[in-house]
Design a protein around this motif. Structure first.
Motif, PDB file in Angstrom:
ATOM      1  N   ASP A 122      52.393   2.767 -47.833  1.00 52.43           N
ATOM      2  CA  ASP A 122      51.186   2.632 -48.633  1.00 52.43           C
ATOM      3  C   ASP A 122      50.925   1.146 -48.871  1.00 52.43           C
ATOM      4  OD1 ASP A 122      49.003   3.129 -50.193  1.00 52.43           O
ATOM      5  OD2 ASP A 122      50.054   4.323 -51.705  1.00 52.43           O
ATOM      6  N   GLU A 123      49.973   0.583 -48.127  1.00 49.14           N
ATOM      7  CA  GLU A 123      49.622  -0.838 -48.212  1.00 49.14           C
ATOM      8  C   GLU A 123      50.848  -1.726 -47.980  1.00 49.14           C
ATOM      9  OE1 GLU A 123      46.541  -1.482 -48.379  1.00 49.14           O
ATOM     10  OE2 GLU A 123      45.675   0.349 -49.232  1.00 49.14           O
ATOM     11  N   LEU A 140      48.934  10.818 -49.649  1.00 52.15           N
ATOM     12  CA  LEU A 140      50.324  10.419 -49.394  1.00 52.15           C
ATOM     13  C   LEU A 140      51.281  11.090 -50.369  1.00 52.15           C
ATOM     14  CD1 LEU A 140      50.570   6.605 -48.568  1.00 52.15           C
ATOM     15  CD2 LEU A 140      50.762   8.551 -47.039  1.00 52.15           C
ATOM     16  N   GLU A 141      50.928  11.129 -51.638  1.00 52.41           N
ATOM     17  CA  GLU A 141      51.810  11.741 -52.638  1.00 52.41           C
ATOM     18  C   GLU A 141      52.043  13.216 -52.336  1.00 52.41           C
ATOM     19  OE1 GLU A 141      49.847  10.878 -56.291  1.00 52.41           O
ATOM     20  OE2 GLU A 141      50.684   8.851 -56.446  1.00 52.41           O
ATOM     21  N   LYS A 165      43.327   8.386 -50.484  1.00 58.55           N
ATOM     22  CA  LYS A 165      44.427   8.021 -49.591  1.00 58.55           C
ATOM     23  C   LYS A 165      45.790   8.183 -50.265  1.00 58.55           C
ATOM     24  CE  LYS A 165      43.250   3.753 -48.980  1.00 58.55           C
ATOM     25  NZ  LYS A 165      42.228   3.664 -50.053  1.00 58.55           N
ATOM     26  N   THR A 166      45.938   7.541 -51.423  1.00 54.71           N
ATOM     27  CA  THR A 166      47.230   7.581 -52.103  1.00 54.71           C
ATOM     28  C   THR A 166      47.558   8.988 -52.581  1.00 54.71           C
ATOM     29  OG1 THR A 166      47.107   5.245 -52.761  1.00 54.71           O
ATOM     30  CG2 THR A 166      48.541   6.668 -54.055  1.00 54.71           C
ATOM     31  N   THR A 200      48.659   3.662 -44.814  1.00 52.11           N
ATOM     32  CA  THR A 200      47.405   3.342 -45.486  1.00 52.11           C
ATOM     33  C   THR A 200      47.331   1.831 -45.626  1.00 52.11           C
ATOM     34  OG1 THR A 200      48.137   3.314 -47.795  1.00 52.11           O
ATOM     35  CG2 THR A 200      47.644   5.460 -46.829  1.00 52.11           C
ATOM     36  N   THR A 201      46.151   1.280 -45.440  1.00 50.72           N
ATOM     37  CA  THR A 201      46.008  -0.166 -45.484  1.00 50.72           C
ATOM     38  C   THR A 201      44.568  -0.544 -45.790  1.00 50.72           C
ATOM     39  OG1 THR A 201      46.249  -2.229 -44.226  1.00 50.72           O
ATOM     40  CG2 THR A 201      45.652  -0.255 -42.978  1.00 50.72           C
ATOM     41  N   LEU A 212      56.017   2.872 -51.544  1.00 40.06           N
ATOM     42  CA  LEU A 212      54.906   3.102 -52.451  1.00 40.06           C
ATOM     43  C   LEU A 212      54.029   1.859 -52.553  1.00 40.06           C
ATOM     44  CD1 LEU A 212      56.795   4.943 -55.340  1.00 40.06           C
ATOM     45  CD2 LEU A 212      55.484   5.971 -53.461  1.00 40.06           C
ATOM     46  N   GLN A 213      52.815   2.054 -53.081  1.00 42.97           N
ATOM     47  CA  GLN A 213      51.887   0.933 -53.256  1.00 42.97           C
ATOM     48  C   GLN A 213      52.471  -0.121 -54.189  1.00 42.97           C
ATOM     49  OE1 GLN A 213      47.810   1.486 -55.135  1.00 42.97           O
ATOM     50  NE2 GLN A 213      47.273   1.468 -52.967  1.00 42.97           N
TER      51      GLN A 213
END
Length: 322
Positions: free
Chosen positions: A176-177, A68-69, A64-65, A207-208, A104-105
């Motif tokens: 992201d979260e 996103l990146e 997921k991350t 994203t979660t 970002l996360q």
């Protein structure tokens, strides 16, 4: 909001006439080489349309991350293509940046700056910044302006991260979260804020780890598993073929259960679990059977199919890392 598209450029549209804001084709990202090669994203293809909230789910390590990146232009794909508002997020980063909000996360904001100082610093990096007090009010931090970032709670720091992402008035936001560490009230407030952005036509990738969050906010949901898209669709589409569950407990000696064609039955001691695609009809039959035999069903529950059902079916043992 401004647009990074040139005077003669338009973003592509799908067959239904919806503007395609993000287009991803056969996206792959690998790390290392030889025997140590690790594939974080493995051939993903998807599109996101204007004003859509696209939920990207999966267990930790599912990709997921990393995805996103790649969309944000923070990393370059090994192969495949990414287009955001008709542009390459890596090579056209300068043109795209005014349109993007990125949460970002982990924000990594300077801990010794106050909330107000942080926002003023961020304000200076934005092409079309919004009013700082308005944004802080939206995330519920306007009473914490003189507090240092390092003294904020984890949930407050996440809300400050969100404020920074919203400050530039973006048309595309990567989240992201976004509600990790928030109490239930704050989480619901953030949901309302994001719904308002959607109503204004803002496009979001979310994203979660909170499946309820995806159910509430996302127009479409993709579930990643080991770098690949396992399923993608609207919530009704994803749960259409998932099984509902009837659970109850009984003494060991009980008469045969009624015939329930097309169901799956599991017994574990006193516990009985029935997976069915006809929840209402089969629940009625079980309750009628119990009444006919004067049985008391303890811990009775009839649970419709949900996103959690789909997620656990796909993730299997990996779901322990959610």
């Amino acid at each position: 909001m401004t647009s990074t598209l040139g005077a003669n450029e338009t973003a592509p549209a799908d067959h239904a006439g919806r503007e395609t804001v993000i287009a991803v084709n056969e996206l792959t990202c690998t790390y290392g080489s030889g025997k140590n090669t690790y594939t974080a994203v493995d051939g993903s293809t998807f599109t996101v349309h204007r004003g859509e909230v696209y939920g990207l789910l999966g267990t930790n390590g599912a990709g997921k991350t990393s995805t996103l990146e790649l969309l944000e232009g923070l990393a370059e794909p090994t192969s495949g293509t990414v287009s955001v508002l008709g542009r390459n997020p890596v090579t056209d980063r300068a043109e795209l940046r005014p349109e993007l909000g990125i949460m970002l996360q982990s924000g990594g904001l300077p801990s010794q700056l106050t909330v107000a100082e942080t926002m003023r610093m961020w304000h200076g990096t934005c092409s079309t910044p919004r009013d700082i007090d308005v944004v802080l009010g939206e995330v519920g931090l306007n009473h914490r302006t003189d507090v240092k970032v390092g003294s904020l709670s984890g949930g407050e720091q996440r809300r400050l991260d969100l404020a920074c992402a919203l400050l530039g008035d973006p048309s595309v936001i990567f989240l992201d979260e976004p509600t990790t560490g928030l109490d239930p009230e704050s989480r619901h407030n953030v949901w309302e804020l994001l719904r308002g952005l959607k109503d204004r036509g803002v496009t979001m990738i979310l994203t979660t780890h909170y499946l309820e969050e995806a159910e509430v906010l996302a127009d479409r949901i993709a579930i990643m598993h080991r770098g690949r898209f396992a399923v993608e669709g609207t919530l009704p589409e994803l749960i259409a073929d998932a099984g509902s569950v009837i659970r109850f407990e009984l003494d060991h000696n009980y008469p045969p259960l009624p015939e329930l064609p097309g169901t799956s039955l599991t017994r574990d001691g006193r516990r009985v679990e029935i997976t069915t695609s006809r929840l209402q009809a089969d629940t009625r039959r079980i309750l009628n059977w119990a009444a006919e035999h004067d049985l008391h069903l303890t811990a009775f529950a009839a649970r419709p199919a949900s996103l959690e059902t789909v997620f656990l079916d796909i993730a299997g043992a990996d779901a322990q890392s959610l």
